[in-house]
Write an enzyme that holds these catalytic residues in place. Structure first.
Site, mmCIF file in Angstrom:
data_model
loop_
_atom_site.group_PDB
_atom_site.id
_atom_site.type_symbol
_atom_site.label_atom_id
_atom_site.label_comp_id
_atom_site.label_asym_id
_atom_site.label_seq_id
_atom_site.Cartn_x
_atom_site.Cartn_y
_atom_site.Cartn_z
ATOM 1 N N HIS A 1 -7.474 -5.668 -0.237
ATOM 2 C CA HIS A 1 -6.273 -4.996 0.259
ATOM 3 C C HIS A 1 -5.566 -5.746 1.395
ATOM 4 C CE1 HIS A 1 -4.137 -1.213 -0.327
ATOM 5 N NE2 HIS A 1 -3.986 -1.103 0.987
ATOM 6 N N SER B 1 0.824 -1.201 0.000
ATOM 7 C CA SER B 1 0.000 0.000 0.000
ATOM 8 C C SER B 1 0.863 1.258 0.000
ATOM 9 C CB SER B 1 -0.977 -0.045 1.180
ATOM 10 O OG SER B 1 -1.997 0.899 1.027
ATOM 11 N N ASP C 1 -9.927 -5.227 -4.444
ATOM 12 C CA ASP C 1 -9.277 -4.191 -3.628
ATOM 13 C C ASP C 1 -9.969 -2.847 -3.826
ATOM 14 O OD1 ASP C 1 -7.485 -2.489 -2.287
ATOM 15 O OD2 ASP C 1 -5.777 -3.731 -2.857
#
Length: 332
Positions: A307, A104, A274
């Site tokens: 995610h 991320s 995601d």
């Protein structure tokens, strides 16, 4: 371990707008499922770092964490100062080039730093999970609402330099966001990251007991500007005059990801579910890398992953981490 095959720099900074995490995240699962332990068991020398402001990274040579000056930073500073310093530290300690893994926001600062040529000569390869560079298409309702709030000068709303999710002012602010139409915070991880396929309930409980961590409010404003503007650029000070004073030009300079060396070995893995690292935004990133050497760019798409699956998913060892290990070992 008898043989150290490589040195891996882990920079475990999630997207601080919502995933305010520290390095412990890489160790949340059982030893057989945690990425840091998996890599160590496979002969890698693993280094785990923490973003400034989290619980293990609150000391400073002159500033106190209770002062506003301590929190006067954005991810620009991580790109220009923190990440290069970390890479240099590991390189000096090991004498070897580094394999980097980021998730991320750890991918955001890596991509931006590589594009600026920071310590690139000390990097052997990089694995980027849930890569974040462009954020125009993220689908998490809470993320969109939060981004709008931060762009609307959140600092004047809560008056805090430190954004501490466990503090009362920020907690009240988040409750107000969760009360807005279309935002369901009952399942917080899903509300933030998308519909993860492969999380263990006990791991999630442990995860939520330890996270989230503090970040700077200014950092969240910067991330929200990225959502608003649809480009990857330095912090916008809000006026031509202020930007001129900081950058020598009226608009914040952009990070040009096409400047990333075409022969830098990159492994990108992203998921179809995601809500933060949206497929369309990843495709925009991949377009920036279209001239990358074909044999130096490995892209993995996992249809069912969201995610959090990439970092605490119980299937990530077989689907993602084993692929990363093979990728690293093939880099010579």
């Amino acid at each position: 371990m008898d043989k150290i095959e490589a040195h891996i720099q882990y920079f475990v900074i999630r997207m601080c707008r919502q995933d305010l995490k520290d390095g412990v995240t890489w160790l949340q699962n059982s030893p057989a499922q945690s990425p840091a332990m998996i890599l160590a068991d496979n002969g890698f020398d693993v280094w785990i770092s923490n973003i400034r402001g989290t619980r293990y990274s609150r000391r400073h040579v002159s500033l106190d964490p209770n002062s506003a000056d301590y929190w006067n930073w954005t991810w620009d500073d991580l790109v220009m100062h923190d990440l290069p310093a970390l890479i240099d530290l590991v390189f000096k300690q090991t004498g070897q080039k580094i394999h980097y893994i980021g998730h991320s926001m750890g991918t955001l600062i890596a991509l931006a730093s590589f594009s600026e040529g920071k310590q690139i000569d000390k990097i052997k390869s990089a694995a980027l999970l849930s890569p974040v560079a462009y954020l125009s298409h993220m689908t998490t309702a809470l993320g969109v609402v939060a981004a709008r709030a931060f762009v609307s000068e959140i600092t004047t709303i809560i008056g805090l330099a430190e954004f501490n999710p466990r503090g009362e002012p920020v907690s009240d602010f988040l409750k107000a966001l969760c009360a807005q139409a279309g935002v369901d915070c009952y399942d917080l991880i899903t509300a933030l990251t998308g519909k993860n396929c492969c999380l263990n309930a006990s791991t999630v409980d442990h995860f939520l007991k330890n996270e989230p961590q503090s970040t700077s409010t200014k950092n969240l404003v910067h991330l929200s500007q990225t959502v608003r503007d649809g480009v990857l650029s330095k912090y916008d000070y809000g006026s031509n005059d202020f930007n001129q004073a900081h950058y020598g030009e009226t608009k914040p300079p952009r990070y040009n990801l096409t400047n990333i060396p075409h022969d830098l070995s990159l492994f990108l893995s992203y998921g179809g579910q995601d809500a933060l690292s949206d497929v369309q935004d990843v495709e925009t990133l991949l377009d920036c890398l279209k001239y990358h050497d074909v044999d130096k760019l490995h892209v993995q798409y996992i249809k069912d992953y969201a995610h959090a699956d990439f970092i605490i998913g119980i299937t990530a060892k077989d689907i993602v981490y084993n692929q990363i290990i093979s990728f690293f070992r093939n880099q010579g």
